[in-house]
Enzyme design. Structure first.
Site: not given
Ligand code: FRU
Length: 531
Positions: A20, A22, A46, A81, A147-148
């Site tokens: 696990m 974010d 991951w 993500w 992203r994000d």
């Molecule tokens: C941060 C990150 C984010 C990405 C996600 C991928 O820890 O690298 O930028 O969206 O984790 O799991």
């Protein structure tokens, strides 16, 4: 079992197994808290990333549902993500998340609940318009640095705004701004909301109001895995955020936490009128050990977060619901802690505890050691001194996850220095002695604490949970989280001590400690098997 898995947490959220990272899309909907999280259902490492999903009525006990988002379409086939949830005007929640597409480009996607009447929101439908934001030759966005998306906010002009993490040329960490009237069709604004040329890629940005006048912008900096934030003003007409003077705009700025704490995300709890902060706390061990124990990663305990009255920094405190888990309170009368002394806090379960302590310092004026003006880096001072060094005022504080013979311990402590006519308080979390057996990252953490010990007692609250130690200094002004893996001080062999290794005696003005019960984490079904 606890014997074969001594590092699993009792009240910090974690899935039964696997990887696990974010926290994603936290929100409250119809009275139910939702936590989604970056999850690899196939392994403790991951890789194949889906949106795990859990719900709660109290931020303490969680029910795990089937993953809410799985890679399935060309625009997210290589991973779902991080992203955020936004409650739209009609009350429906919407998720914006980053998809890794079939060409490994990062694009932003929209998902809506299949049945908004279901408070558990177990099924999500991806928008037929996906991707709704993508890098292209026109916008010159690097497709691996995009992203994000954050929670969106609505302007007076009825347009939604959202920021997306990005890096532009020359290491410029950037919060790209997009706007939309219908949440489906998004256009990039002329200017980003903000950027800094001293940081590199910004992951998981967060942006939220903390008072009528102030906003906070938080960035998770990929190159250092450090998060920092700035307090500033946001102009809703021009969409410009300007950090306040003195609010440093790079990794040496203020941090939500000075230990292991990353990819944090906050949401406004409209029922309790508070902002709650969540974050990923990574392991400090190697991948091999993660594979052996079959899991990796914890969520920090949810924190309430608000602006300090100085308006210069944030303050954080464990969500009050943690008190439900408290049992067997131990209280100490006012006690003098002599130079070189060690006092056991007995009667609580040392591996699962909540300790609140405050110190008053009788000989403050005369005693403190002089702070050298060349000392810039608090973490370095903590690391060089450690908990055993003899100073004048300090180190004093707690030894947690300690073995009965003090061979193993994690030390959370203060040292007070004198600087001209003022005092400087240093807060440290020292992991060097945390384990006799395992080899892992035992970096010492440290930060300054903006408390004047002349006017206030020096307080420390520490949450201990098997392999995580979350500490809050000065009623939440400085926070430090650490991961440790003791080999002796496990389960009922974990002890808590108060210590003073300074040459001056100090006073414990208050000490309360509680055992914490196990939170209930259950699953609605065995859904991992099908993945
Ligand atoms: C941060 C990150 C984010 C990405 C996600 C991928 O820890 O690298 O930028 O969206 O984790 O799991």
């Amino acid at each position: 079992s606890a014997d074969s898995q001594p590092y699993r947490s009792a009240y910090h959220f974690q899935p039964p197994n696997n990887w696990m990272n974010d926290p994603n899309g936290p929100m409250i909907y119809k009275g139910i808290y939702h936590l989604f999280y970056q999850y690899n259902p196939r392994s403790a490492v991951w890789g194949y990333i889906v949106w795990g999903h859990a719900t709660s009525t109290d931020l303490v006990n969680w029910t795990i549902h089937p993953p809410a988002l799985l890679p399935s379409e060309p625009y997210d086939i290589n991973g779902c993500w991080s992203g955020s949830a936004t409650i739209l005007q009609d009350g429906t929640p919407a998720i914006l998340y980053t998809g890794i597409d079939s060409k490994n480009n990062q694009v932003q996607n929209l998902a809506m609940p299949k049945n908004p009447l279901d408070p558990y929101l177990v099924e999500w439908v991806k928008s037929p318009h996906n991707p709704i934001m993508e890098p292209n030759s026109m916008n010159k966005i690097n497709s691996t640095l995009f992203r994000d998306p954050t929670t969106a906010w609505l302007g007076n002009d009825e347009r939604w705004r959202v920021i997306v993490g990005n890096k532009r040329e020359h290491h410029i960490g950037t919060a790209l701004l997009y706007t939309s009237t219908d949440f489906v069709c998004w256009t990039e604004a002329e200017r980003p909301l903000h950027s800094s040329n001293e940081t590199g890629m910004w992951e998981c940005p967060d942006f939220f109001p903390v008072s009528n006048a102030k906003h906070v912008l938080k960035a998770s900096v990929f190159r250092s895995l450090v998060e920092y934030y700035t307090v500033g003003t946001y102009d809703g007409e021009t969409d410009i955020f300007i950090p306040d003077e003195g609010s440093v705009d790079n990794e040496s700025g203020l941090r939500l936490d000075y230990g292991k704490y990353y990819a944090s995300k906050s949401f406004f709890d409209s029922e309790k009128k508070r902002r709650i902060l969540l974050a990923w706390v990574n392991e400090s061990t190697s991948t091999n050990i993660d594979i052996m124990k079959g899991w990796s990663g914890l969520q920090a305990f949810p924190r309430k977060i608000w602006l300090d009255k100085s308006e210069k920094q944030l303050v954080q405190w464990p969500a009050e619901e943690i008190e439900k888990l408290r049992t067997n309170q131990v209280k100490l009368p006012i006690t003098t802690l002599k130079a070189g002394s060690l006092l056991e806090v007995s009667g609580v379960t040392g591996a699962q505890a909540d300790v609140e302590i405050s110190f008053s310092i009788p000989m403050l004026e005369r005693a403190a050691e002089v702070f050298e003006s060349s000392w810039r880096n608090p973490q370095e001072i903590c690391s060089q001194r450690g908990s055993s060094a003899n100073g004048d005022l300090g180190p004093f504080g707690l030894l947690v996850l300690a073995s009965s013979d003090i061979q193993e311990f994690t030390a959370v402590f203060f040292i007070i220095f004198k600087k001209n006519s003022k005092f400087v308080v240093l807060m440290c979390s020292d992991q060097k002695r945390s384990s006799l057996g395992l080899d892992y990252d035992k970096t010492t953490y440290g930060a300054f604490l903006d408390v004047d010990p002349v006017k206030q007692n020096l307080s420390l609250r520490t949450l201990i949970d098997h392999s995580i130690v979350e500490s809050f200094g000065g009623e939440g002004k400085t926070c430090i989280t650490a991961r440790v893996y003791p080999t002796l001080a496990i389960n009922d062999k974990a002890h808590i001590f108060v210590f003073n290794n300074g040459s001056q005696h100090i006073e414990i003005s208050n000490l309360s400690a509680w055992s914490l019960k196990q939170a209930k984490i259950s699953s609605t079904e065995e859904h991992d098997k099908s993945l």
